[in-house]
Design an enzyme around this catalytic site. Structure first.
Site, mmCIF file in Angstrom:
data_model
loop_
_atom_site.group_PDB
_atom_site.id
_atom_site.type_symbol
_atom_site.label_atom_id
_atom_site.label_comp_id
_atom_site.label_asym_id
_atom_site.label_seq_id
_atom_site.Cartn_x
_atom_site.Cartn_y
_atom_site.Cartn_z
ATOM 1 N N CYS A 170 0.860 -1.188 0.000
ATOM 2 C CA CYS A 170 0.000 0.000 0.000
ATOM 3 C C CYS A 170 0.896 1.238 0.000
ATOM 4 O O CYS A 170 1.497 1.586 1.021
ATOM 5 C CB CYS A 170 -0.903 -0.019 1.231
ATOM 6 S SG CYS A 170 -2.112 1.320 1.283
ATOM 7 N N CYS A 201 -5.304 23.576 -25.154
ATOM 8 C CA CYS A 201 -5.779 22.200 -25.002
ATOM 9 C C CYS A 201 -4.752 21.211 -25.534
ATOM 10 O O CYS A 201 -4.320 21.301 -26.679
ATOM 11 C CB CYS A 201 -7.097 22.036 -25.739
ATOM 12 S SG CYS A 201 -7.698 20.336 -25.812
#
Length: 367
Positions: A170, A201
């Site tokens: 984790c 963009c």
């Protein structure tokens, strides 16, 4: 710098639609390959993706070269907020490195999506990549996972993972750097160079450079902000400090910085501050991130020349910043134009940019 700007036809493109207004997540299978490259962190002299030598660096020295958030996790064993960014559920293929020192930790085929909200793996890359020690903090008995090279805190190891190991590494996402899988090249990597830039963009900029001869890969993503592993939606708010950018890897024996920048200053308007047409916000700023002095001098020279020749009616506002970190965007943003040519934004905004590029650089197009 070679003078090659007299023939340019530079007309700003003003559009009616906005990239940031469309965030529909179409599930796609990207068709292009992304080249795995060595991460460049000039501010961190201890960082290397190839050097496995054990490091012995004081926390005081680490504090000088790490961001405050990364230092808190890596050197003070802090834990970041769950479900931060997109790395926890990303399925993009590639390699994960220690964000502190660059040591290779995991491959994407060792990763699984866990409901815990942190990037989770069932196996480490090799027996030396991660070390462990007991952690009895907060009244719990856990196994702490640390980088095998720099001993920085990564996360914890649990026994509730999937087969075949039944382990769950984790990890804090901020402790990891990710590089997408690469293409196999016939040329040596010594002929390759990477530049990161933003001109509104990233769908538009990516679609143009994919057609330039000598360009090996174009990856859409984010750079220039303070938030680690940002999502597209987070960047669209304008609060992360990141710009939409593309990271271009090109063969220096086929093209060069001069041509890369020629294309850049042809297909977007570098005189509008924090906007391209209807795309408005700092995430759409005109920006070039340099990774060395050669790149810095090249872009500064071009901007100076364009301003001196009054190529544009207004002065160029393109920001020149030192490259720090690049975060690839989600899979569905990669190769967006080629996978969505019938979308209104692609027809109204991207296609005219491509047509302009093809007209000006007709002799430099990929066959």
């Amino acid at each position: 710098m070679k003078k090659m700007f007299n023939f340019w036809i530079l007309l700003p493109l003003f559009v009616l639609n906005a990239c940031g207004q469309s965030n529909k997540k179409t599930e796609l299978n990207p068709k292009k390959s992304i080249m795995e490259n060595v991460i460049n962190k000039p501010e961190n002299p201890y960082y290397s993706n190839t050097d496995n030598t054990k490091l012995n660096v004081s926390d005081a020295d680490w504090k000088k070269v790490l961001s405050p958030d990364l230092y808190a996790v890596a050197r003070e064993a802090d834990t970041e907020r769950a479900f931060t960014g997109t790395m926890w559920n990303s399925e993009t293929k590639g390699t994960y490195y220690c964000a502190t020192c660059g040591y290779k930790l995991f491959k994407s085929n060792q990763k699984f999506t866990s409901s815990c909200g942190w990037p989770s793996f069932f196996e480490q890359d090799n027996i030396e990549s991660i070390t462990f020690k007991s952690d009895n903090s907060y009244g719990m008995q856990r196994t702490e996972a640390n980088c095998g090279r720099c001993d920085s805190h990564l996360g914890h190891l649990f026994d509730d993972g999937p087969a075949p190991t039944k382990k769950r590494y984790c990890m804090n996402a901020i402790s990891l750097d990710f590089v997408p899988d690469g293409v196999t090249l016939n040329k040596s990597e010594g002929d390759l160079e990477t530049i990161t830039l933003g001109g509104g963009c990233y769908w538009c900029v990516e679609a143009v450079y994919e057609n330039l001869k000598g360009v090996k890969s174009v990856v859409s993503g984010f750079s220039g902000g303070a938030v680690a592993n940002p999502s597209y939606e987070e960047v669209c708010t304008g609060s992360t400090g990141h710009a939409e950018v593309v990271q271009i890897t090109y063969d220096k024996t086929v093209t060069n910085l001069n041509e890369i920048f020629q294309v850049f200053f042809t297909v977007h308007d570098p005189t509008t501050l924090n906007r391209q047409g209807a795309d408005v916000g700092t995430q759409y700023r005109s920006v070039i991130f340099y990774s060395d002095e050669e790149q810095k001098k090249a872009v500064e020279s071009i901007i100076q020349e364009l301003n001196a020749k009054n190529v544009y009616p207004s002065k160029i506002v393109t920001v020149v910043e030192e490259f720090k970190k690049f975060y690839p965007a989600e899979d569905y943003h990669q190769n967006y134009y080629n996978d969505n040519k019938e979308q209104p934004y692609c027809k109204m905004v991207i296609q005219p940019k491509i047509e302009k590029f093809e007209k000006v650089f007709k002799d430099r197009l990929k066959k």
